[in-house]
Scaffold this active site. Structure first.
Site, PDB file in Angstrom:
ATOM      1  N   ARG A  17      -3.246  11.723   2.698  1.00  0.00           N
ATOM      2  CA  ARG A  17      -3.390  10.833   1.531  1.00  0.00           C
ATOM      3  C   ARG A  17      -3.563  11.682   0.270  1.00  0.00           C
ATOM      4  O   ARG A  17      -3.005  11.385  -0.786  1.00  0.00           O
ATOM      5  CB  ARG A  17      -4.614   9.910   1.678  1.00  0.00           C
ATOM      6  CG  ARG A  17      -4.588   8.942   2.836  1.00  0.00           C
ATOM      7  CD  ARG A  17      -3.450   7.944   2.743  1.00  0.00           C
ATOM      8  NE  ARG A  17      -3.404   7.260   1.454  1.00  0.00           N
ATOM      9  CZ  ARG A  17      -4.251   6.298   1.056  1.00  0.00           C
ATOM     10  NH1 ARG A  17      -5.198   5.878   1.853  1.00  0.00           N
ATOM     11  NH2 ARG A  17      -4.137   5.735  -0.146  1.00  0.00           N
ATOM     12  N   HIS A  49       0.871  -1.184   0.000  1.00  0.00           N
ATOM     13  CA  HIS A  49       0.000   0.000   0.000  1.00  0.00           C
ATOM     14  C   HIS A  49       0.913   1.241   0.000  1.00  0.00           C
ATOM     15  O   HIS A  49       0.949   2.006   0.960  1.00  0.00           O
ATOM     16  CB  HIS A  49      -0.921  -0.025   1.224  1.00  0.00           C
ATOM     17  CG  HIS A  49      -2.097   0.895   1.133  1.00  0.00           C
ATOM     18  ND1 HIS A  49      -2.418   1.608  -0.014  1.00  0.00           N
ATOM     19  CD2 HIS A  49      -3.055   1.240   2.046  1.00  0.00           C
ATOM     20  CE1 HIS A  49      -3.511   2.323   0.205  1.00  0.00           C
ATOM     21  NE2 HIS A  49      -3.905   2.129   1.439  1.00  0.00           N
TER      22      HIS A  49
HETATM   23  N1  NVA Z   1      -4.851  -3.979   5.686  1.00  0.00           N
HETATM   24  C1  NVA Z   1      -6.030  -3.229   5.322  1.00  0.00           C
HETATM   25  C2  NVA Z   1      -5.663  -1.869   4.879  1.00  0.00           C
HETATM   26  C3  NVA Z   1      -6.834  -0.981   4.515  1.00  0.00           C
HETATM   27  C4  NVA Z   1      -6.409   0.390   4.085  1.00  0.00           C
HETATM   28  C5  NVA Z   1      -6.785  -3.978   4.234  1.00  0.00           C
HETATM   29  O1  NVA Z   1      -6.156  -4.405   3.259  1.00  0.00           O
HETATM   30  O2  NVA Z   1      -8.004  -4.154   4.352  1.00  0.00           O
HETATM   31  N1   CP Z   2      -6.311   3.859   4.198  1.00  0.00           N
HETATM   32  C1   CP Z   2      -7.009   3.549   3.096  1.00  0.00           C
HETATM   33  O1   CP Z   2      -6.478   3.070   2.092  1.00  0.00           O
HETATM   34  O2   CP Z   2      -8.343   3.785   3.202  1.00  0.00           O
HETATM   35  P1   CP Z   2      -9.483   3.350   2.165  1.00  0.00           P
HETATM   36  O3   CP Z   2      -9.580   1.840   2.235  1.00  0.00           O
HETATM   37  O4   CP Z   2     -10.720   4.018   2.638  1.00  0.00           O
HETATM   38  O5   CP Z   2      -9.064   3.785   0.789  1.00  0.00           O
END
Ligand code: NVA
Ligand code: CP
Length: 331
Positions: A318, A135
């Site tokens: 973000r 991410h």
């Molecule tokens: N680890 C989480 C991050 C969300 C921003 C997911 O992948 O659901």
């Molecule tokens: N932190 C993040 O990626 O949030 P969303 O899942 O809402 O995009």
């Protein structure tokens, strides 16, 4: 040599030199300032981008949309339900089509191979909006937030990630800390440490050896000492809901509580979280799981709402950091 990221995809921080990440952070600081002062920038006028989402999102989608619109670009949103993507058309063909229409493609989904495939076949920059193993735009926002709140260089900052240390955020942090010469501790149970990809860990340690970073995996609470940041994320990521019973059992000792924050022995230690977070029972999922006997809160409400919590600054950042990525790669 000056940094030039024009035409480059943003798939993982592992593809970037520390000075390129530094450049993106400096650009994000500047773009945030422009917004604060009402300075018109608009370097993406006449450009169009497409956002592909195979998983749900609030922040990432809105950050891309607002960042693009504020810089003058047009935005199209596609998900797997309302498009042919994946079901009736391969990712390779989708990439070839979208590359003819758009100046850049954002993708959020499961397999990291998909963002790589999109980048290979579209001929335009592709930005990773989250996969099962990374991410990177979140880490840029988190680094910007750290620089705003901690008045020392990133190389002196220690981040402890407490929880599901084998998830996308934990890997993304490893990459970010290794590249920026930081101290990262993946603090979680040995059972999850055993699931970490050894090949990736090896690569991360190679980068760390070059930059002076320290990357540790630990289940020992002593490793919290001296943390500048305690970071949490959900215990079961999107698509892993079946793992909840097992994760609650494994991760309850790693829930971020006031006691855990105090064991850093740093009263200024920040609490950070990518969000969305389970910190109370104001969500259907937290309520449904509690009714089944599973308390899925990875952080207490007390810590989440404490003065050391900077989670909404991260959320705002973000947008500024994603704007920097767009401006740098297609501006
Ligand atoms: N680890 C989480 C991050 C969300 C921003 C997911 O992948 O659901
Ligand atoms: N932190 C993040 O990626 O949030 P969303 O899942 O809402 O995009």
């Amino acid at each position: 040599m000056a940094v030039n990221l024009k035409g480059k995809s943003f798939l993982t921080l592992m593809d970037f030199e520390p000075k390129e990440i530094r450049y993106l952070l400096d650009l994000a600081h500047d773009l945030k300032q422009y917004k604060r002062t009402g300075t018109i920038h608009q370097v993406l006028k006449g450009k169009t981008i497409v956002l592909l989402f195979e998983k749900t999102s609030t922040r990432t989608r809105c950050a891309f949309e607002v960042a693009a619109m504020e810089e003058g670009a047009g935005v199209t949103f596609l998900d797997s339900k309302s498009s042919q993507m994946g079901k009736k058309e391969s990712m390779e063909d989708t990439a070839k089509v979208l590359g003819r229409f758009f100046d850049g493609i954002e993708y959020r989904g499961y397999d990291q191979a998909v963002v790589e495939q999109l980048a290979k076949h579209s001929g335009v920059p592709v930005w990773n909006g989250l996969t099962d193993v990374d991410h990177p735009t979140q880490i840029l926002a988190d680094l910007l937030t750290i620089e705003e709140h901690i008045k020392k260089p990133l190389e002196e900052v220690k981040v402890v990630f407490s929880g599901d240390i084998r998830n996308n955020m934990s890997y993304a942090w490893m990459y970010g800390c290794a590249k920026m010469g930081m101290h990262y501790v993946a603090y979680g149970p040995d059972e999850l440490a055993a699931q970490l990809d050894q090949e990736i860990l090896k690569k991360v340690q190679e980068v760390a050896a070059e930059t002076g970073a320290t990357i540790e995996i630990s289940s020992n609470p002593e490793s919290l000492k001296g943390a500048d940041v305690v970071y949490a994320d959900v215990w079961a990521s999107m698509g892993e809901e079946a793992e909840i019973p097992e994760r609650v059992k494994l991760l309850t000792p790693f829930k971020v509580t006031t006691e855990l924050m105090e064991s850093t022995e740093n009263p200024a230690c920040l609490f950070m979280h990518c969000l969305p977070a389970f910190h109370d029972f104001e969500t259907t999922m937290a309520k449904e799981q509690m009714a089944l006997g599973y308390d899925i809160r990875e952080v207490t409400d007390e810590v989440f709402k404490s003065k050391n919590s900077v989670v909404f600054d991260e959320a705002e950042n973000r947008m500024h950091t994603i704007k920097a990525v767009l401006v740098a790669t297609i501006g």
